[in-house]
Design an enzyme around this catalytic site. Structure first.
Site, short mmCIF file in Angstrom:
data_model
loop_
_atom_site.label_atom_id
_atom_site.label_comp_id
_atom_site.label_asym_id
_atom_site.label_seq_id
_atom_site.Cartn_x
_atom_site.Cartn_y
_atom_site.Cartn_z
CG ASP A 68 55.18 11.56 2.52
OD1 ASP A 68 54.56 11.80 3.56
OD2 ASP A 68 56.16 12.21 2.13
CE LYS A 86 53.51 6.68 7.44
NZ LYS A 86 54.11 7.22 6.23
N GLY A 92 52.86 13.93 8.11
CA GLY A 92 51.68 14.56 7.49
C GLY A 92 50.87 13.43 6.89
CD GLN A 116 58.31 10.25 10.84
OE1 GLN A 116 58.36 9.63 11.87
NE2 GLN A 116 57.57 11.33 10.71
P1 GDP Z 1 51.30 9.19 4.72
O1 GDP Z 1 52.27 10.16 5.29
O2 GDP Z 1 51.91 7.82 4.56
O3 GDP Z 1 50.01 9.15 5.48
O4 GDP Z 1 50.97 9.68 3.25
P2 GDP Z 1 50.59 11.18 2.83
O5 GDP Z 1 49.21 11.45 3.28
O6 GDP Z 1 51.64 12.13 3.25
O7 GDP Z 1 50.73 11.07 1.27
C1 GDP Z 1 49.90 10.24 0.52
C2 GDP Z 1 49.12 11.12 -0.46
O8 GDP Z 1 48.52 10.30 -1.44
C3 GDP Z 1 47.96 11.88 0.19
O9 GDP Z 1 47.78 13.08 -0.50
C4 GDP Z 1 46.77 10.95 -0.02
O10 GDP Z 1 45.53 11.65 -0.06
C5 GDP Z 1 47.11 10.38 -1.37
N1 GDP Z 1 46.65 9.00 -1.60
C6 GDP Z 1 46.61 7.95 -0.74
N2 GDP Z 1 46.25 6.83 -1.38
C7 GDP Z 1 46.05 7.17 -2.67
C8 GDP Z 1 45.70 6.43 -3.85
O11 GDP Z 1 45.49 5.23 -3.84
N3 GDP Z 1 45.63 7.14 -5.02
C9 GDP Z 1 45.87 8.47 -5.09
N4 GDP Z 1 45.78 9.07 -6.26
N5 GDP Z 1 46.20 9.19 -4.01
C10 GDP Z 1 46.30 8.55 -2.82
P1 IMO Z 2 55.00 10.75 7.08
O1 IMO Z 2 54.55 10.22 8.42
C1 IMO Z 2 58.28 11.77 4.43
C2 IMO Z 2 62.01 13.08 6.32
C3 IMO Z 2 62.44 14.50 6.08
C4 IMO Z 2 63.95 14.33 6.13
C5 IMO Z 2 64.14 13.28 7.22
C6 IMO Z 2 64.45 13.85 8.59
O2 IMO Z 2 54.12 11.80 6.53
O3 IMO Z 2 55.31 9.64 6.16
P2 IMO Z 2 63.00 15.13 10.41
O4 IMO Z 2 62.24 16.42 10.34
O5 IMO Z 2 62.19 13.97 10.79
O6 IMO Z 2 64.24 15.26 11.26
O7 IMO Z 2 63.54 14.90 8.91
O8 IMO Z 2 62.92 12.58 7.29
N1 IMO Z 2 60.66 12.92 6.87
C7 IMO Z 2 59.60 12.50 6.15
N2 IMO Z 2 59.49 12.20 4.84
N3 IMO Z 2 57.24 11.60 5.24
C8 IMO Z 2 57.33 11.84 6.57
O9 IMO Z 2 56.36 11.54 7.44
C9 IMO Z 2 58.55 12.36 7.07
N4 IMO Z 2 58.98 12.74 8.29
C10 IMO Z 2 60.26 13.07 8.15
O10 IMO Z 2 62.00 14.98 4.83
O11 IMO Z 2 64.41 13.76 4.93
MG MG Z 3 53.03 12.04 4.84
#
Ligand code: GDP
Ligand code: IMO
Ligand code: MG
Length: 432
Positions: free
Chosen positions: A13, A16, A40, A224
């Protein structure tokens, strides 16, 4: 752009999806190489938000081709929902998305196993996403998995499904006292889905290697983060795949000599969903504040993310493990109104100062962070569009991070929108 791998440097998260969407401009193909719908990835373009779980974030750029590699564990029911959702928003997927014939599939029994195993672990649970990821990779490793090519062949699919269910049902009934899955139920739901996906299935390694030979650029989309990698992460509190850069090769069939650079995405602080150590975790009150400002809730499960200060022991380790050549720093704006900001520069372990990440849960549990405090910028940065406009404190923060983790910042992000992404001058995105 050449061929670039983008990975998370923390516990997932990091943002990416947003960075991959931005960098896709320079790529011809965007490829997912591991994980499944546990991921996600959120991308915000104008006032529209897209959450991608399986389909590479590059799909939001018309004309770019997207690939799901052999390293992914694929829930085709989830994939269908995602394709439909994108089509409803006017995004064309057919003809632009390709799926490896060797990707392993996730079925309802994998999800049931994931959930019951977690339940039985009680306090020792991992906190998985419940998407069947671990059990699907177990079948892959155990050589009993069902792959994308198998589901296209009616007789072969039925045979493999029956063989799997004989074993799974016995485990579910006898060990976990749960009911059985019927072959016909799963077959009747999944065989038609497989047929609908027939045109998407291909040999990914040939497509990519031919594209590389033609001088096309490939962007490898990590899911991840480094600390969730099954080998290099905080085992056992990890996912079940190699989420580090090496996974891009095994998960697609592209050799390491074809990769030109690796970009690491790092959030300006740290978050983690699920169980396991998080050395720099905030106090509950401060954590609540940052969670609210950063909207730190899981994009897949909706769970609140645990939050902490930026940990450069972790990110420095990620730079080494992935061979990172440049960084994208996200969510700087979340720190906009803090008077001071802490950066973890080392751990204290029984009186000893550690700067190398101790990859042992037992050692990590006893580590306390050693912090350096830097001045906050106390300015709204969300409207800034050029690096030069950023306050000196932001630049000082970034320079200190560069020094500590030994990688240069190429991109910064000051909001969730595509437009809130800035290339930092003097640092070419790729060192290729
Ligand atoms: P990922 O799994 O690495 O793609 O990250 P996620 O999308 O799960 O989580 C990142 C969250 O932060 C999402 O809700 C993005 O819309 C948000 N986001 C990404 N970059 C920024 C930023 O620079 N500032 C803020 N406020 N939100 C951001
Ligand atoms: P993105 O791509 C954050 C975490 C789960 C749990 C562990 C194992 O959005 O960064 P799993 O279901 O993979 O067997 O769970 O990994 N986990 C993540 N945490 N972002 C993710 O993906 C994750 N995918 C799995 O919360 O701790
Ligand atoms: Mg994510």
């Amino acid at each position: 752009m050449a061929n670039v791998v983008i990975v998370g440097t923390q516990w997932g998260d990091e943002g990416k999806g947003k960075i991959i969407d931005f960098v896709t401009d320079d790529a011809d193909y965007v490829v997912r190489f591991q994980g499944g719908s546990n991921a996600g990835h959120t991308v915000v373009i104008g006032d529209k938000q897209y959450i991608l779980h399986l389909i590479p974030s590059g799909i939001l750029h018309p004309g770019k081709k997207c690939i799901i590699g052999n390293g992914v564990v694929l829930d085709i029911a989830d994939l269908f929902a995602e394709i439909k959702g994108l089509e409803q928003k006017g995004i064309t997927v057919k003809g632009r998305l390709f799926i490896s014939q060797y990707a392993h599939l996730i079925f309802p029994y994998h999800k049931a196993m994931d959930k019951i195993k977690e339940e039985r672990k009680g306090l020792n649970k991992i906190g998985t996403t419940g998407r069947g990821i671990g059990p699907a990779y177990m079948d892959k490793g155990g050589r009993s998995g069902i792959r994308m090519a198998d589901i296209l062949d009616q007789a072969l699919f039925k045979e493999k499904l029956e063989a799997n269910l004989r074993e799974k049902n016995e485990i579910l009934n006898k060990i976990y006292c749960l009911g059985s899955f019927q072959t016909s139920d799963i077959f009747n739901e999944y065989f038609p889905l497989g047929q609908e996906l027939r045109d998407y299935v291909c040999d990914v390694s040939w497509i990519l290697n031919d594209a590389i030979a033609e001088g096309k650029s490939i962007l490898f989309e990590g899911a991840q983060g480094t600390l969730l990698d099954v080998d290099h992460g905080t085992y056992p509190y990890v996912t079940s795949s190699n989420s580090t850069a090496g996974g891009a090769c095994t998960g697609t069939g592209v050799g390491p000599t074809k990769i030109d650079s690796v970009m690491g995405v790092v959030k300006a602080y740290t978050t983690r969903v699920g169980e396991g150590p998080l050395p720099t975790e905030f106090s509950p009150e401060f954590g609540e504040k940052i969670r609210a400002k950063g909207e730190e809730f899981g994009a897949t499960t909706g769970r609140p993310r645990r939050c902490g200060w930026l940990d450069t022991v972790v990110t420095g380790y990620a730079v080494m493990i992935n061979g990172i050549t440049s960084l994208a720093v996200t969510k700087l704006d979340v720190l906009d109104n803090l008077e001071t900001i802490k950066i973890c520069v080392a751990y204290d372990y029984r009186g000893e100062r550690l700067t190398k990440f101790p990859n042992s849960i037992d050692v990590l549990k006893e580590c306390t962070p050693v912090y350096e405090e830097v001045e906050g910028w106390m300015t709204d940065t969300t409207q800034l569009t050029h690096y030069d406009e950023f306050p000196s404190q932001v630049k000082a923060f970034l320079h200190r991070v560069e020094e500590l983790v030994k990688a240069k910042v190429a991109i910064i992000s000051n909001g969730p929108k595509r437009s809130q992404t800035i290339r930092v001058s003097n640092h070419p995105m790729c060192n290729a």
